[in-house]
Motif scaffolding. Sequence first.
Motif, PDB file in Angstrom:
ATOM      1  N   THR A 626      39.805  48.229  19.527  1.00  0.00           N
ATOM      2  CA  THR A 626      41.146  47.917  20.211  1.00  0.00           C
ATOM      3  C   THR A 626      42.003  49.314  19.491  1.00  0.00           C
ATOM      4  OG1 THR A 626      41.545  47.323  18.166  1.00  0.00           O
ATOM      5  CG2 THR A 626      40.905  45.665  20.551  1.00  0.00           C
ATOM      6  N   THR A 627      40.973  51.144  19.697  1.00  0.00           N
ATOM      7  CA  THR A 627      41.788  51.328  19.182  1.00  0.00           C
ATOM      8  C   THR A 627      43.476  52.545  19.535  1.00  0.00           C
ATOM      9  OG1 THR A 627      40.469  53.719  20.440  1.00  0.00           O
ATOM     10  CG2 THR A 627      40.335  52.204  17.441  1.00  0.00           C
ATOM     11  N   ARG A 628      43.974  52.978  19.125  1.00  0.00           N
ATOM     12  CA  ARG A 628      44.726  54.147  20.074  1.00  0.00           C
ATOM     13  C   ARG A 628      44.998  55.229  20.551  1.00  0.00           C
ATOM     14  NH1 ARG A 628      49.962  53.003  16.070  1.00  0.00           N
ATOM     15  NH2 ARG A 628      48.716  54.502  15.143  1.00  0.00           N
ATOM     16  N   VAL A 629      44.771  55.462  20.956  1.00  0.00           N
ATOM     17  CA  VAL A 629      45.331  57.513  21.763  1.00  0.00           C
ATOM     18  C   VAL A 629      45.766  57.786  21.475  1.00  0.00           C
ATOM     19  CG1 VAL A 629      45.215  58.748  24.271  1.00  0.00           C
ATOM     20  CG2 VAL A 629      44.682  56.263  24.227  1.00  0.00           C
ATOM     21  N   GLU A 630      45.808  58.121  19.889  1.00  0.00           N
ATOM     22  CA  GLU A 630      46.858  58.978  19.845  1.00  0.00           C
ATOM     23  C   GLU A 630      47.200  60.169  20.253  1.00  0.00           C
ATOM     24  OE1 GLU A 630      47.436  57.458  16.400  1.00  0.00           O
ATOM     25  OE2 GLU A 630      46.430  55.716  16.387  1.00  0.00           O
ATOM     26  N   TYR A 631      46.627  60.917  20.313  1.00  0.00           N
ATOM     27  CA  TYR A 631      47.528  62.280  21.184  1.00  0.00           C
ATOM     28  C   TYR A 631      48.670  61.825  22.069  1.00  0.00           C
ATOM     29  CZ  TYR A 631      48.199  66.701  23.076  1.00  0.00           C
ATOM     30  OH  TYR A 631      48.408  67.944  23.962  1.00  0.00           O
ATOM     31  N   PHE A 632      48.269  61.008  23.055  1.00  0.00           N
ATOM     32  CA  PHE A 632      49.376  61.263  23.552  1.00  0.00           C
ATOM     33  C   PHE A 632      50.826  59.962  22.685  1.00  0.00           C
ATOM     34  CE2 PHE A 632      46.286  61.391  26.779  1.00  0.00           C
ATOM     35  CZ  PHE A 632      46.952  62.749  27.852  1.00  0.00           C
ATOM     36  N   TYR A 633      50.016  59.119  21.840  1.00  0.00           N
ATOM     37  CA  TYR A 633      51.280  58.282  21.434  1.00  0.00           C
ATOM     38  C   TYR A 633      51.490  59.160  19.670  1.00  0.00           C
ATOM     39  CZ  TYR A 633      52.643  54.756  17.953  1.00  0.00           C
ATOM     40  OH  TYR A 633      53.549  53.568  16.609  1.00  0.00           O
ATOM     41  N   ARG A 634      51.267  60.173  19.322  1.00  0.00           N
ATOM     42  CA  ARG A 634      51.717  60.762  18.595  1.00  0.00           C
ATOM     43  C   ARG A 634      53.181  62.263  19.419  1.00  0.00           C
ATOM     44  NH1 ARG A 634      49.218  60.703  13.286  1.00  0.00           N
ATOM     45  NH2 ARG A 634      47.485  59.822  13.478  1.00  0.00           N
ATOM     46  N   THR A 635      52.232  62.213  20.462  1.00  0.00           N
ATOM     47  CA  THR A 635      52.765  62.952  21.528  1.00  0.00           C
ATOM     48  C   THR A 635      54.434  62.251  22.043  1.00  0.00           C
ATOM     49  OG1 THR A 635      51.147  64.449  22.340  1.00  0.00           O
ATOM     50  CG2 THR A 635      53.308  64.749  22.898  1.00  0.00           C
ATOM     51  N   HIS A 636      54.453  61.316  22.447  1.00  0.00           N
ATOM     52  CA  HIS A 636      55.369  60.386  22.297  1.00  0.00           C
ATOM     53  C   HIS A 636      56.626  60.293  21.132  1.00  0.00           C
ATOM     54  CE1 HIS A 636      57.972  56.859  24.197  1.00  0.00           C
ATOM     55  NE2 HIS A 636      57.785  55.900  23.315  1.00  0.00           N
ATOM     56  N   LEU A 637      55.978  59.883  20.346  1.00  0.00           N
ATOM     57  CA  LEU A 637      56.450  60.030  18.970  1.00  0.00           C
ATOM     58  C   LEU A 637      57.589  61.393  18.652  1.00  0.00           C
ATOM     59  CD1 LEU A 637      54.573  57.930  16.597  1.00  0.00           C
ATOM     60  CD2 LEU A 637      56.296  57.100  17.772  1.00  0.00           C
ATOM     61  N   LYS A 638      57.050  62.448  19.174  1.00  0.00           N
ATOM     62  CA  LYS A 638      57.586  63.468  19.099  1.00  0.00           C
ATOM     63  C   LYS A 638      58.871  63.681  20.098  1.00  0.00           C
ATOM     64  CE  LYS A 638      54.291  67.101  17.703  1.00  0.00           C
ATOM     65  NZ  LYS A 638      53.792  68.313  17.954  1.00  0.00           N
ATOM     66  N   GLN A 639      58.848  63.468  21.002  1.00  0.00           N
ATOM     67  CA  GLN A 639      59.424  63.780  22.055  1.00  0.00           C
ATOM     68  C   GLN A 639      60.428  62.687  21.909  1.00  0.00           C
ATOM     69  OE1 GLN A 639      57.191  63.259  26.052  1.00  0.00           O
ATOM     70  NE2 GLN A 639      56.131  65.268  26.132  1.00  0.00           N
ATOM     71  N   LYS A 640      60.175  61.072  21.134  1.00  0.00           N
ATOM     72  CA  LYS A 640      61.217  60.594  21.567  1.00  0.00           C
ATOM     73  C   LYS A 640      62.057  60.470  20.169  1.00  0.00           C
ATOM     74  CE  LYS A 640      60.148  58.850  25.466  1.00  0.00           C
ATOM     75  NZ  LYS A 640      61.885  58.974  26.074  1.00  0.00           N
ATOM     76  N   ASN A 641      61.526  61.468  19.265  1.00  0.00           N
ATOM     77  CA  ASN A 641      62.213  61.564  17.697  1.00  0.00           C
ATOM     78  C   ASN A 641      61.938  60.449  16.747  1.00  0.00           C
ATOM     79  OD1 ASN A 641      63.829  63.990  18.671  1.00  0.00           O
ATOM     80  ND2 ASN A 641      65.679  62.939  18.882  1.00  0.00           N
TER      81      ASN A 641
END
Length: 756
Positions: A626-641
């Motif tokens: 049940t892990t996260r797709v870390e790359y796109f999750y972190r990219t989303h955080l970067k894009q959404k401040n």
Amino acid sequence: MKRFISLFYYRKLRNSRYMQRVGLMLAFIILMTIILPRSFRLQYQYEVGQSWRNPDLIAPFDFPIYKTQDSINQEVLKAESQVVPIFLRDSVMEEKSIRKLEEELNIFYQYLTGYQKALEEQDSATLNRIKGEVFTRRFPIEIALALQRKEKLAPSLSKVKIREYADIIYKRGYLDAQPDTLGDIVALRVRPTEEVLVPVARLVFPSTIFNFTDRNLKFDSEVEKQLYRHLLSVHLAPNYRYSKKLTDEARQIARSLISPVYGKVTRGTLIIRKGELVDKRKGAIIRSLIIEKEKRVGSQTNLSYFISKTLIIFLITMLLLAYLSVNKPRIYFSNVKLSLILFVILLAVGGMALATRLTEFMLRLSDMEYNFNLSFIYLAPSCIVAIFVSNFFGHRVGFVSNLLTALYGAVLVQQSLEFAFVQIMAGSVAVFSLRQIRKREVFFYTLIYIFLAYAISYIAFNMYSQGGLAEINYNNISLFAINVALTIIVYNLIYVIERIFGLTSDLTYLELLDTNHPLLQQMARKAPGTFQHSLQVANIAEATINVIGGNGLLIHVGALYHDIGKLIEPQYFIENQSNGVNPHDELTCAESAQKIIQHVQHGIELAHKYKLPREIIHFIETHHGTTRVEYFYRTHLKQKNCKPPEDEELFRYKGPLPFSKETAVLMIADSIEAASRALKKPTPESLKALVNNIIDHKIKDNQLEKSNLTFNDITTIRKVITRQLLTIYHSRIEYPQEPAKAEEPEANEERMAESD
């Protein structure tokens, strides 16, 4: 507390799977109780002419020494041969036959009177008619010829003589039999209470009546002789008829007088010492002890025996359940897997029981008097337990199952320590040789190893117990060869068992290892990067699981197929992007995460389409947990401040979590191998740090909580995977370039000028 305990058991009883497991165990114990033999013959098995291999044998009670069946049969034959055939007198038939003779004689004289009258009147027509119709057909023609010579007979005298002759024959004894089938003497039952023994030579038979009349009766003329011979042979019925009933009764009485015993052994008598030669006399005494013990047990109630045998089966079975519950809980709590193990053990023990009954039958047939020295228990292909269970559940469960099977054979089939030792050795060799099965021919090598293990352990045990090679029964080695042949036949049932129980054996995993499988072929063409990644993960995972203990073949196959879902859209995975185009550039982070996550469901669908085993599908389902797709999750955080997404589940795999050592190790190896490719310059320090970070992250994210990995296993996994990565990314020697040739001064000057 009592309420809690009662509630606990109540809930357990309501659990249908628990009830099924209880029913399964009861069925197994009942079937084992039914099929296991009840005999003392194999407990005291011996060979005439060989040494007694058991401890000193002392008579536990008084018992008679029984004759062997052969000696009893010989005495019976002798007694029956002394019983002469009994013939019963039929007085009614005597009187009836004499009246018949007189009637025939009256008829003769009626025709005779007509014939003589026609002769006096010279009535040729009547003479020819009487002579043709009567004398030549009903009476001998010699009479007609004598009458033509005008010889006369006295009717009154003839009637007296015919009765007299009949009485002479009947008093002598006229038997309805053939003399050559009777022997020398027969018994004539002249009266209900009187029986006379008479030599056969003195009696009269239908085949000898002519000779008797010629030798013992006097006639006045040839006509009279021919007439009486004819009448007596045709119309005089035998007055003694063979009585099969009386003869059989006499033989039965003779048989009943034969005693089955010829001696007695008193309680406490030393019958034979260990190592002492078993001669025919001692063999007869041991055989008598076996017979008497079987009689005594048979005369007792069966309840105690049934309870004791059921208890032994229960205790041995509990050993297996205890091991499985502690070390293999997924097998213990799976009724299908547990039933397969019990079924294979039941099959092997059933074969032992049949072989034991065959041995007992042969011992009874030979009456243990002859040198019958084959123990057919070694015909039972008991190694199928080790082979089957190892193929389905691993070598550790196979080893334990083989031990318990040998224990069943040694204790319940009443074989000695020899059988247990030989079976444990052969089964252990089978388990060991199948540990690293990668080719089908390994099984045939295993059969050779099994035969050698049987033979060597059998010879070694007997050398130790007998004190030399001379006393070893080498005939049993031939049974080992037949055992191996039967194992080959029974081994084919493994495919049937797969279909019945819905489980997968190592043989099926071997077939899936073939890179010519359609899914692997498609992966090599459509997703070559994923294919190479799967190969590397398979090698890392198998090396790791072999160290911590697990099914290396299973995890290797599972690693090869864990990413087959990427075949649907291979371009969305970076290892397959060779043209510089990244389709994720056109998608949002959430959409990209979903594209990545979907490869698990796609893989499950492809696995069902190509009918992959359920055990392989487990690797596809759990390799991301049940892990996260870390790359796109972190990219989303970067894009959404750094603003978290409204639904984090869009970036998280659906699971389930890994639930075994194999699935957990694959998850770790998959993540580490993929992450190691991103290292620009892998060094031992960076690789070790990568391994530790990923494993720590998995533990922190609770991805390994359902696997049965221990802290010691985690430590071992860190070391093994680090060592595997160092092997993959080892530094290479930088080969020096070929030295440049000395250039001419003019060329050097020109180059210097250009550089300026």
